[in-house]
Enzyme design. Structure first.
Site, mmCIF file in Angstrom:
data_model
loop_
_atom_site.group_PDB
_atom_site.id
_atom_site.type_symbol
_atom_site.label_atom_id
_atom_site.label_comp_id
_atom_site.label_asym_id
_atom_site.label_seq_id
_atom_site.Cartn_x
_atom_site.Cartn_y
_atom_site.Cartn_z
ATOM 1 N N GLN A 59 8.122 -5.172 -5.278
ATOM 2 C CA GLN A 59 7.194 -4.939 -6.382
ATOM 3 C C GLN A 59 7.750 -3.867 -7.314
ATOM 4 O O GLN A 59 8.263 -2.843 -6.865
ATOM 5 C CB GLN A 59 5.824 -4.488 -5.868
ATOM 6 C CG GLN A 59 4.792 -4.335 -6.982
ATOM 7 C CD GLN A 59 3.432 -3.883 -6.483
ATOM 8 O OE1 GLN A 59 3.244 -2.710 -6.218
ATOM 9 N NE2 GLN A 59 2.489 -4.824 -6.343
ATOM 10 N N CYS A 62 -2.245 -0.477 -9.985
ATOM 11 C CA CYS A 62 -2.274 0.828 -9.327
ATOM 12 C C CYS A 62 -3.237 1.768 -10.048
ATOM 13 O O CYS A 62 -3.099 1.998 -11.257
ATOM 14 C CB CYS A 62 -0.881 1.444 -9.291
ATOM 15 S SG CYS A 62 -0.848 3.075 -8.495
ATOM 16 N N MET A 85 0.857 -1.183 0.000
ATOM 17 C CA MET A 85 0.000 0.000 0.000
ATOM 18 C C MET A 85 0.891 1.230 0.000
ATOM 19 O O MET A 85 1.560 1.527 1.000
ATOM 20 C CB MET A 85 -0.934 -0.020 1.206
ATOM 21 C CG MET A 85 -2.083 -1.003 1.051
ATOM 22 S SD MET A 85 -3.168 -1.072 2.486
ATOM 23 C CE MET A 85 -2.193 -2.138 3.554
ATOM 24 N N GLY A 112 -5.098 -5.890 2.722
ATOM 25 C CA GLY A 112 -4.604 -4.531 2.603
ATOM 26 C C GLY A 112 -5.200 -3.638 3.666
ATOM 27 O O GLY A 112 -4.809 -3.674 4.828
ATOM 28 N N ARG A 113 -6.214 -2.865 3.291
ATOM 29 C CA ARG A 113 -6.802 -1.903 4.217
ATOM 30 C C ARG A 113 -7.387 -2.577 5.453
ATOM 31 O O ARG A 113 -7.401 -1.989 6.534
ATOM 32 C CB ARG A 113 -7.864 -1.081 3.498
ATOM 33 C CG ARG A 113 -7.290 -0.210 2.368
ATOM 34 C CD ARG A 113 -8.383 0.508 1.581
ATOM 35 N NE ARG A 113 -9.317 -0.444 1.007
ATOM 36 C CZ ARG A 113 -10.607 -0.188 0.774
ATOM 37 N NH1 ARG A 113 -11.103 0.995 1.065
ATOM 38 N NH2 ARG A 113 -11.388 -1.104 0.248
ATOM 39 N N ASN A 161 -8.017 -10.654 -3.459
ATOM 40 C CA ASN A 161 -7.758 -9.395 -2.753
ATOM 41 C C ASN A 161 -8.966 -8.469 -2.940
ATOM 42 O O ASN A 161 -9.575 -8.443 -3.993
ATOM 43 C CB ASN A 161 -6.484 -8.762 -3.319
ATOM 44 C CG ASN A 161 -6.195 -7.381 -2.773
ATOM 45 O OD1 ASN A 161 -6.023 -6.436 -3.532
ATOM 46 N ND2 ASN A 161 -6.135 -7.242 -1.465
ATOM 47 N N GLY A 162 -9.272 -7.717 -1.871
ATOM 48 C CA GLY A 162 -10.317 -6.709 -1.954
ATOM 49 C C GLY A 162 -11.437 -6.920 -0.951
ATOM 50 O O GLY A 162 -12.040 -7.994 -0.901
#
Length: 314
Positions: free
Chosen positions: A68, A98, A8, A223-224, A199-200
């Site tokens: 990455q 991105c 992130m 992630g978040r 992911n998500g």
């Protein structure tokens, strides 16, 4: 099941990776992206974004870290990918997801999802440059404006020799608005023969299990959600509760000491406030404390408020 800590930009730096992997539950971390344009970057650039290279590419807790790369030129990405693994990165990850406008304008990130052939050429060049024992992974969204090229993009990446594909189950146009369209990952899985990572919108154990079911995919990237609940990976694995607020405050103090004393001190105020925007989702106490921190600009003022909050919560 593998659980990977997502890259992130501007949030999960090596300090955050160190702290979150010490809490536990992660099998791998992926760094913030290194932008590749038209040259082979010096070793110091890789070492700055991934200080873990000095420890054979592991965090202090022993979690491997993968660098990455983001760019559009196959040969330069290939040369830099080889350098990354030569320096100790545990494979290399390619960013095709991105959504940032500045990145997309310079033909990097999600804009490449409009060009399946370019995805193929990039992955192929990197795979040929990186020794076979090292993983070459890629991360995509479902598309740029829509999902019309989703399967073609996945086919291109798999055919070019990628080891693993991570799918953020939204388009660039979707941004971060819920929901994540996890069933699309199951569609991709029917079409390609490489491992997938979902992911998500994974915020808790229930959403993780639902994601795995709808995506027909066991491996997940957080992630978040892990910023909202720092022990999310452990919670998913062990069906445990969110860590108590006083423990979160201790983490915030630890992170603050890392950041303020490190080379990123000038970004500290913005980064800690950004973290609070996620913590507010899980902890009502974070909303109250954020209101006290919102207008503060100086690190010592923020640290003082965190110290007071920790003393009151003890």
């Amino acid at each position: 099941m593998q659980i990977i800590l997502a890259p992130m930009e501007g949030v999960v730096d090596h300090l955050m990776r160190d702290m979150l992997t010490q809490i536990g539950g992660f099998d791998l971390c992926v760094t913030e992206f290194i932008r590749i344009v038209d040259q082979l970057l010096p070793a110091r650039v890789f070492q700055r974004i991934c200080p873990e290279l000095a420890q054979q590419g592991y965090t202090a807790a022993g979690t491997p870290v993968r660098i990455q790369l983001l760019g559009q030129e196959p040969n330069w990405l290939a040369e830099n990918a080889f350098r990354a693994v030569s320096l100790g990165s545990h494979g290399v990850d390619l960013n095709f997801g991105c959504p940032a406008k500045t990145v997309n304008k310079s033909r990097g990130g999600a804009v490449l999802l409009k060009q399946p052939e370019q995805l193929y050429q990039i992955v192929k060049a990197v795979r040929e440059a990186v020794p076979s024992q090292h993983t070459v992974s890629a991360k995509i969204r479902l598309g740029y404006d829509d999902t019309s090229l989703t399967l073609e993009n996945a086919h291109a990446i798999a055919a070019a020799g990628a080891s693993v594909l991570t799918v953020h189950a939204r388009t660039k146009a979707d941004g971060y608005r819920p929901p994540a369209y996890w069933p699309w990952i199951a569609k991709i899985k029917q079409q390609v023969n490489i491992p997938l990572i979902a992911n998500g919108e994974i915020w808790d154990r229930d959403s993780a299990l639902l994601c795995q079911q709808q995506a027909n995919c066991q491996d997940i990237m957080l992630g978040r959600g892990v910023l909202a609940m720092p022990n999310l990976a452990q919670s998913i694995r062990q069906n445990s509760h969110a860590m108590p607020w006083p423990q979160v405050l201790t983490l915030l103090m630890q992170y603050s000491e890392y950041e303020v004393s490190g080379d990123k001190g000038k970004y500290y105020a913005n980064r800690i406030k950004q973290w609070f925007t996620y913590l507010k989702r899980q902890y009502p106490e974070a909303e109250l404390l954020f209101q006290q921190l919102r207008t503060l600009r100086k690190s010592n003022e923020i640290l003082t408020q965190l110290q007071i909050a920790l003393q009151q919560a003890a």
